[in-house]
Design a protein around this motif. Sequence first.
Motif, PDB file in Angstrom:
ATOM      1  N   ASP A  37       0.778  -1.313  -0.154  1.00 37.90           N
ATOM      2  CA  ASP A  37       0.617   0.191  -0.177  1.00 37.90           C
ATOM      3  C   ASP A  37       1.340   1.318  -0.138  1.00 37.90           C
ATOM      4  O   ASP A  37       0.546   2.282  -0.896  1.00 37.90           O
ATOM      5  CB  ASP A  37      -0.922   0.342   1.296  1.00 37.90           C
ATOM      6  N   ARG A  38       2.107   0.978   0.580  1.00 42.47           N
ATOM      7  CA  ARG A  38       3.197   2.122   0.461  1.00 42.47           C
ATOM      8  C   ARG A  38       3.314   2.849  -0.473  1.00 42.47           C
ATOM      9  O   ARG A  38       3.321   3.707  -1.620  1.00 42.47           O
ATOM     10  CB  ARG A  38       4.285   2.174   1.532  1.00 42.47           C
ATOM     11  N   ILE A  39       3.778   0.939  -1.405  1.00 46.06           N
ATOM     12  CA  ILE A  39       4.334   1.742  -2.388  1.00 46.06           C
ATOM     13  C   ILE A  39       2.980   2.138  -3.093  1.00 46.06           C
ATOM     14  O   ILE A  39       2.920   3.971  -4.898  1.00 46.06           O
ATOM     15  CB  ILE A  39       4.343   0.333  -3.514  1.00 46.06           C
ATOM     16  N   GLN A  40       1.751   1.551  -3.832  1.00 45.99           N
ATOM     17  CA  GLN A  40       0.514   2.203  -4.241  1.00 45.99           C
ATOM     18  C   GLN A  40      -0.030   3.820  -3.471  1.00 45.99           C
ATOM     19  O   GLN A  40       0.364   4.944  -4.470  1.00 45.99           O
ATOM     20  CB  GLN A  40      -0.735   1.656  -3.898  1.00 45.99           C
ATOM     21  N   ALA A  41       0.275   4.068  -2.504  1.00 47.23           N
ATOM     22  CA  ALA A  41       0.227   5.390  -2.044  1.00 47.23           C
ATOM     23  C   ALA A  41       0.705   6.728  -1.952  1.00 47.23           C
ATOM     24  O   ALA A  41       0.756   7.333  -2.946  1.00 47.23           O
ATOM     25  CB  ALA A  41      -0.160   5.260  -0.983  1.00 47.23           C
ATOM     26  N   ARG A  42       2.546   5.846  -2.031  1.00 53.74           N
ATOM     27  CA  ARG A  42       3.607   6.729  -3.295  1.00 53.74           C
ATOM     28  C   ARG A  42       3.430   6.943  -4.241  1.00 53.74           C
ATOM     29  O   ARG A  42       3.932   8.096  -4.803  1.00 53.74           O
ATOM     30  CB  ARG A  42       4.690   6.163  -2.521  1.00 53.74           C
ATOM     31  N   GLY A  43       3.093   6.537  -4.997  1.00 50.24           N
ATOM     32  CA  GLY A  43       3.204   5.832  -6.634  1.00 50.24           C
ATOM     33  C   GLY A  43       3.816   5.649  -7.470  1.00 50.24           C
ATOM     34  O   GLY A  43       4.728   5.847  -8.390  1.00 50.24           O
ATOM     35  N   ALA A  44       4.311   5.527  -6.399  1.00 48.72           N
ATOM     36  CA  ALA A  44       6.432   4.821  -7.099  1.00 48.72           C
ATOM     37  C   ALA A  44       6.972   3.778  -5.714  1.00 48.72           C
ATOM     38  O   ALA A  44       6.715   3.505  -4.763  1.00 48.72           O
ATOM     39  CB  ALA A  44       7.342   6.211  -6.825  1.00 48.72           C
ATOM     40  N   LEU A  45       7.382   3.086  -6.656  1.00 47.48           N
ATOM     41  CA  LEU A  45       8.497   2.015  -6.132  1.00 47.48           C
ATOM     42  C   LEU A  45      10.094   2.635  -6.081  1.00 47.48           C
ATOM     43  O   LEU A  45      10.213   2.494  -7.241  1.00 47.48           O
ATOM     44  CB  LEU A  45       8.416   0.721  -6.795  1.00 47.48           C
ATOM     45  N   ARG A  46      10.193   1.555  -5.102  1.00 50.48           N
ATOM     46  CA  ARG A  46      11.950   1.879  -4.445  1.00 50.48           C
ATOM     47  C   ARG A  46      12.233   0.879  -4.294  1.00 50.48           C
ATOM     48  O   ARG A  46      12.091   0.477  -3.401  1.00 50.48           O
ATOM     49  CB  ARG A  46      11.600   2.711  -3.255  1.00 50.48           C
ATOM     50  N   VAL A  47      12.793   0.817  -5.228  1.00 50.80           N
ATOM     51  CA  VAL A  47      14.350  -0.194  -5.768  1.00 50.80           C
ATOM     52  C   VAL A  47      15.875  -0.228  -5.031  1.00 50.80           C
ATOM     53  O   VAL A  47      16.327   1.203  -5.408  1.00 50.80           O
ATOM     54  CB  VAL A  47      14.231  -0.700  -7.190  1.00 50.80           C
ATOM     55  N   GLY A  48      16.670  -1.316  -4.310  1.00 47.72           N
ATOM     56  CA  GLY A  48      17.646  -0.504  -3.900  1.00 47.72           C
ATOM     57  C   GLY A  48      18.492  -1.523  -4.477  1.00 47.72           C
ATOM     58  O   GLY A  48      18.135  -2.494  -4.617  1.00 47.72           O
ATOM     59  N   TYR A  95      21.075  -4.345   2.336  1.00 45.83           N
ATOM     60  CA  TYR A  95      20.353  -5.470   3.761  1.00 45.83           C
ATOM     61  C   TYR A  95      19.909  -4.365   4.472  1.00 45.83           C
ATOM     62  O   TYR A  95      18.453  -4.291   4.620  1.00 45.83           O
ATOM     63  CB  TYR A  95      20.576  -6.495   4.001  1.00 45.83           C
ATOM     64  N   ASP A  96      20.582  -3.460   5.361  1.00 49.90           N
ATOM     65  CA  ASP A  96      20.076  -2.478   5.899  1.00 49.90           C
ATOM     66  C   ASP A  96      18.876  -1.902   5.679  1.00 49.90           C
ATOM     67  O   ASP A  96      18.088  -1.019   6.447  1.00 49.90           O
ATOM     68  CB  ASP A  96      21.520  -1.830   6.532  1.00 49.90           C
ATOM     69  N   ALA A  97      19.772  -1.452   4.529  1.00 40.81           N
ATOM     70  CA  ALA A  97      18.945  -0.102   3.337  1.00 40.81           C
ATOM     71  C   ALA A  97      16.665  -1.095   3.509  1.00 40.81           C
ATOM     72  O   ALA A  97      16.026  -0.348   3.515  1.00 40.81           O
ATOM     73  CB  ALA A  97      18.918   0.108   2.425  1.00 40.81           C
ATOM     74  N   LEU A  98      16.845  -2.171   3.233  1.00 43.85           N
ATOM     75  CA  LEU A  98      15.301  -3.276   3.020  1.00 43.85           C
ATOM     76  C   LEU A  98      15.390  -2.935   4.559  1.00 43.85           C
ATOM     77  O   LEU A  98      14.217  -2.852   5.034  1.00 43.85           O
ATOM     78  CB  LEU A  98      15.652  -4.293   3.217  1.00 43.85           C
ATOM     79  N   TYR A  99      15.922  -3.286   5.403  1.00 48.49           N
ATOM     80  CA  TYR A  99      14.977  -3.405   6.951  1.00 48.49           C
ATOM     81  C   TYR A  99      14.645  -2.658   7.523  1.00 48.49           C
ATOM     82  O   TYR A  99      13.892  -2.452   8.451  1.00 48.49           O
ATOM     83  CB  TYR A  99      16.537  -3.914   7.809  1.00 48.49           C
ATOM     84  N   THR A 100      15.624  -1.555   7.012  1.00 48.85           N
ATOM     85  CA  THR A 100      14.859  -0.149   7.861  1.00 48.85           C
ATOM     86  C   THR A 100      13.986   0.659   6.534  1.00 48.85           C
ATOM     87  O   THR A 100      13.643   1.513   6.920  1.00 48.85           O
ATOM     88  CB  THR A 100      16.351   0.572   8.084  1.00 48.85           C
ATOM     89  N   GLY A 101      13.221  -0.476   5.602  1.00 51.20           N
ATOM     90  CA  GLY A 101      12.592   1.006   5.101  1.00 51.20           C
ATOM     91  C   GLY A 101      12.656   1.476   3.888  1.00 51.20           C
ATOM     92  O   GLY A 101      12.378   2.148   3.652  1.00 51.20           O
ATOM     93  N   ARG A 102      13.926   2.142   4.147  1.00 59.50           N
ATOM     94  CA  ARG A 102      14.548   3.236   3.039  1.00 59.50           C
ATOM     95  C   ARG A 102      14.014   2.425   1.754  1.00 59.50           C
ATOM     96  O   ARG A 102      13.986   3.632   0.633  1.00 59.50           O
ATOM     97  CB  ARG A 102      15.911   3.260   2.628  1.00 59.50           C
ATOM     98  N   VAL A 103      13.918   1.552   1.690  1.00 60.81           N
ATOM     99  CA  VAL A 103      13.428   0.748  -0.006  1.00 60.81           C
ATOM    100  C   VAL A 103      12.555   0.147   0.393  1.00 60.81           C
ATOM    101  O   VAL A 103      12.388  -0.972   1.434  1.00 60.81           O
ATOM    102  CB  VAL A 103      14.665  -0.024  -0.595  1.00 60.81           C
ATOM    103  N   ASP A 104      11.665  -0.348  -0.683  1.00 63.47           N
ATOM    104  CA  ASP A 104      10.948  -1.390  -0.885  1.00 63.47           C
ATOM    105  C   ASP A 104      10.814  -2.849  -1.409  1.00 63.47           C
ATOM    106  O   ASP A 104      10.582  -3.719  -0.319  1.00 63.47           O
ATOM    107  CB  ASP A 104       9.662  -1.222  -1.961  1.00 63.47           C
ATOM    108  N   LEU A 105      12.959  -3.151  -1.954  1.00 63.08           N
ATOM    109  CA  LEU A 105      12.704  -4.607  -2.154  1.00 63.08           C
ATOM    110  C   LEU A 105      14.078  -4.513  -2.786  1.00 63.08           C
ATOM    111  O   LEU A 105      14.716  -2.956  -3.201  1.00 63.08           O
ATOM    112  CB  LEU A 105      11.696  -4.735  -3.543  1.00 63.08           C
ATOM    113  N   LEU A 106      14.054  -5.154  -2.970  1.00 60.23           N
ATOM    114  CA  LEU A 106      16.445  -5.299  -3.232  1.00 60.23           C
ATOM    115  C   LEU A 106      16.179  -6.183  -5.296  1.00 60.23           C
ATOM    116  O   LEU A 106      15.808  -7.116  -4.787  1.00 60.23           O
ATOM    117  CB  LEU A 106      17.281  -5.833  -2.149  1.00 60.23           C
ATOM    118  N   LEU A 107      16.979  -5.145  -5.564  1.00 67.72           N
ATOM    119  CA  LEU A 107      16.962  -5.901  -6.939  1.00 67.72           C
ATOM    120  C   LEU A 107      18.598  -5.475  -7.817  1.00 67.72           C
ATOM    121  O   LEU A 107      18.454  -4.879  -8.145  1.00 67.72           O
ATOM    122  CB  LEU A 107      15.719  -5.506  -7.950  1.00 67.72           C
ATOM    123  N   SER A 108      19.074  -6.450  -7.387  1.00 62.69           N
ATOM    124  CA  SER A 108      20.849  -6.123  -7.701  1.00 62.69           C
ATOM    125  C   SER A 108      21.607  -7.414  -7.547  1.00 62.69           C
ATOM    126  O   SER A 108      22.204  -7.424  -7.812  1.00 62.69           O
ATOM    127  CB  SER A 108      20.993  -5.330  -6.192  1.00 62.69           C
TER     128      SER A 108
END
Lengths: 265, 379
Positions: A37-48, A95-108
Motif C-alpha cells: 500500500d505504501r508503494i501504491q500510495a506513494r505512486g512509486a516503487l523504491r528499488v535498492g 540489506y540494512d536499507a531494506l530492514y530499515t524501510g528505505r527501499v521497498d525491495l532489493l533488485l541487484s
Amino acid sequence: MVGRRRFLWGGAVALALMALGALLWTRQGHQRRETWDRIQARGALRVGMDASYPPFEWVDEAGAFHGYDVALGRALAARWGVEIEFINIHFDGLYDALYTGRVDLLLSALPYDRMLTRDVRYSQAYFAAGQVLLVPTADETTASPADLRGGTVAVELGATGHQLARSLDRDRALAWEVTPFRELDEAARTLVAGEADALICDRVSALALLAAYPLRVAGEPLTDEPFVIAVRPEAPRLLGEVDAALAAWQADGMLEHLAQEWLAP
Amino acid sequence: MTRQAWPFVSVARALGRAALLLAAAWSLSAPPQRLVVIGPPQAVETRNPKMGVHTRLTDEVEEWKIQRTFEMVREMGAPWVVEYFPWAYHEPRPGRYDWRRADMIIEHARAQGLTVLARIDFVPEWARPAETTFRYLDPEHYGDYARFVAAFAAHFAGRVEGIIIWNEPNLSFEWGYRLPDPAAYTELLRQSYLAIKAAAPEMRVLAAGLAPTMAPPGSEWGMDDLLYLEAMYVAGAGDYFDGLAMHAYGFALPHDDPPARDQVNFRRVELLREIMVAHGDAHKPGYITEGGWNDHPRWAKAVRPYQRLLYTIGAYELALEQWDWCQAVALWAFRYPWDQRTYQDYYAFVTPDFVPKPLYTELANYAHGRPYEYLEEAP
C-alpha cells in the motif's frame, strides 16, 4: 449456580480468543497492506541496488540507470502502474536499507542466501548465474564433465571456473588437463581453435561468449547460483506480486528476452 | 538392606543403566569432534615481514578450522593478522566478560608465530536503543565501550599487539546510520585510549581504519576519509592513538597508481600519512588493516584474477621497499567460514574448504623466494 459460572467463564474465554484472533488478523492485515500500500500510495516503487555490476546494473555519467535489473525493475513498476525510483547503495548496505524501510525491495543481481532467510523473503529465481560447461558447437555429444575424461579444459586463471575445474578433476578423477588463461576470450579462442575440449565459466560470461564464438552450453549448469529479489518478511502481498510477475515473464519468454538484450550483446 | 529399600535401589539401578545406554547412544550418534591440540610454537618464514591478512573468524564455529586458518597464513609467509572481536560476543551482559573464544583464537594465532591486531566494535543490545543497528553507540555509552576495550587490553596484554578502536566511522552505515562525526569519534577514541593505557600501558591503541571514499560534503552515506582524519586532528585526536589503522583498497587500479585526492587507490594511504606528518605524528606508524583487490567477474571496482595476483604481490613489495612508516599490510580477507555468495567471496585468498586460490599459491612462492607457478615473471 455452577452452571451459570461455567457459562460466564466459557463466554469470557471465547471473547478473549475472539479478541486475540481479531488482533492478530488486524496486525497481519496491517502488515500485509503496509509495503504494497505504501508503494501504491506513494505512486512509486523504491528499488535498492548497487549499480556497479554491469551488465545487471550500472549508472552512466549523466546518472541514468541501465542494465538487466534496471529493465526488470521498470517492468515491475509498469505492471503495477507506479513510477520507479532506483536508490544506489553499496552492496554491504543493501540489506540494512531494506530492514530499515528505505527501499521497498532489493533488485541487484542478488544471489539467494540461505543464511538470511529469517530476515528477508526471497522471490523465485529470475536468473541462473552458476558455472557452465562450454564446448564447440561442432561437438554434439558432450553433455557433462564425465564426457570429457582425459580432456583439456580451458579456464580463466584464478576465476571460480578455475577452482571448479580443479575440484571436478580431483573429486571425479577425470584426468583433466586444466589450462588457465589470463583472459576468458583467450580461453574461448583456444577452444574454438581445437586446442582445448571445453571451457568452464559463469553463465553471464558464457552468454557473452556464445554471442561471439561458435560455442554451446553442454548440459545443465555445474553450480546453482540463482539471482532473486528480496523483500521484508512483512511484505507478503508485495512478494506475491513479484512472484506472479516473474512467473508470467518466465512463461512468456520476457526474462529470456532481457537476458539476450543485456547479457549477450 | 531393608525390605522397604530394595525396590527403590532396583529402580535407581534401572534408571542408571538407562541413562548409560542413552549416553552411549548419544555419543555414537553425535558427530565426532576433531581433537585440536595447540602444538609446539611455530615461526613464520618470509622474505617480507610486513605481509599480513585480515582473517575472518567471527562466525567460525569449529576450532580445527581456526587452527587451520592460522596454519595456512603462516605457511603463506604472512606474520601479521587482524581479527575482529565483537564486543557483544564477549560482554553479553554489562560487566560479564567471556574471553573463552577470544583466548582460543589468540592462542592458535600465537602458536603459529603470528602477531595479532584486534579490531573491536559491535555494540551489545544492552548498550544501545531498540531498533538500532549494532554499530550505533551513543555518547552516554562511550564509557561502556572504553571499559570493555580496557578489560580486553588487560586480559590480552603481551599476547595482542594492538587494539583498533572501531571500524570505518566515516561511513554512516558503520556509525549506526547517522552522519559521520569526527569529533564524536575522537571522544570515543580519547576515552578508549585513556582506559586502555590505565589497564595495559604497553598495549598499542590504533585509531580506526577509515573507509577510502570521496563522498561529497553533506553526503548521507559517508565522509571523505582525508577530511575526516583532518577533522579528527582538529578535535584533538593526535594525543589519543599510538598508530593509525589504514584501509588501502586498490579497486580497479594497479598497486603503483599514484595517490591523488580525487582518486581512491592503494596508495591513497600516502595522503593519510601526509596528514599525520603535517600534524606532528611522523613518529607514529601506520598499519594497513584492510585492503587489496577483488576479482568478482562483474563488479565495476574489481579486476581480473591475474591482475589481482600481480597487484597484490606488487603491493606487499611496495610497502616493504618504500613505506618505512608502515608496519604491516593486512589485506582483506583470508577466508570466509562459508561462501558469502556475494562479491566478498572474491576477496578471499582460500575457499571455505581451505582450497588455496592461485593468489595464495603465488603469494607463498613470493614470500619464500620460490619460482612462480602461474606468473611468467615477478610483477
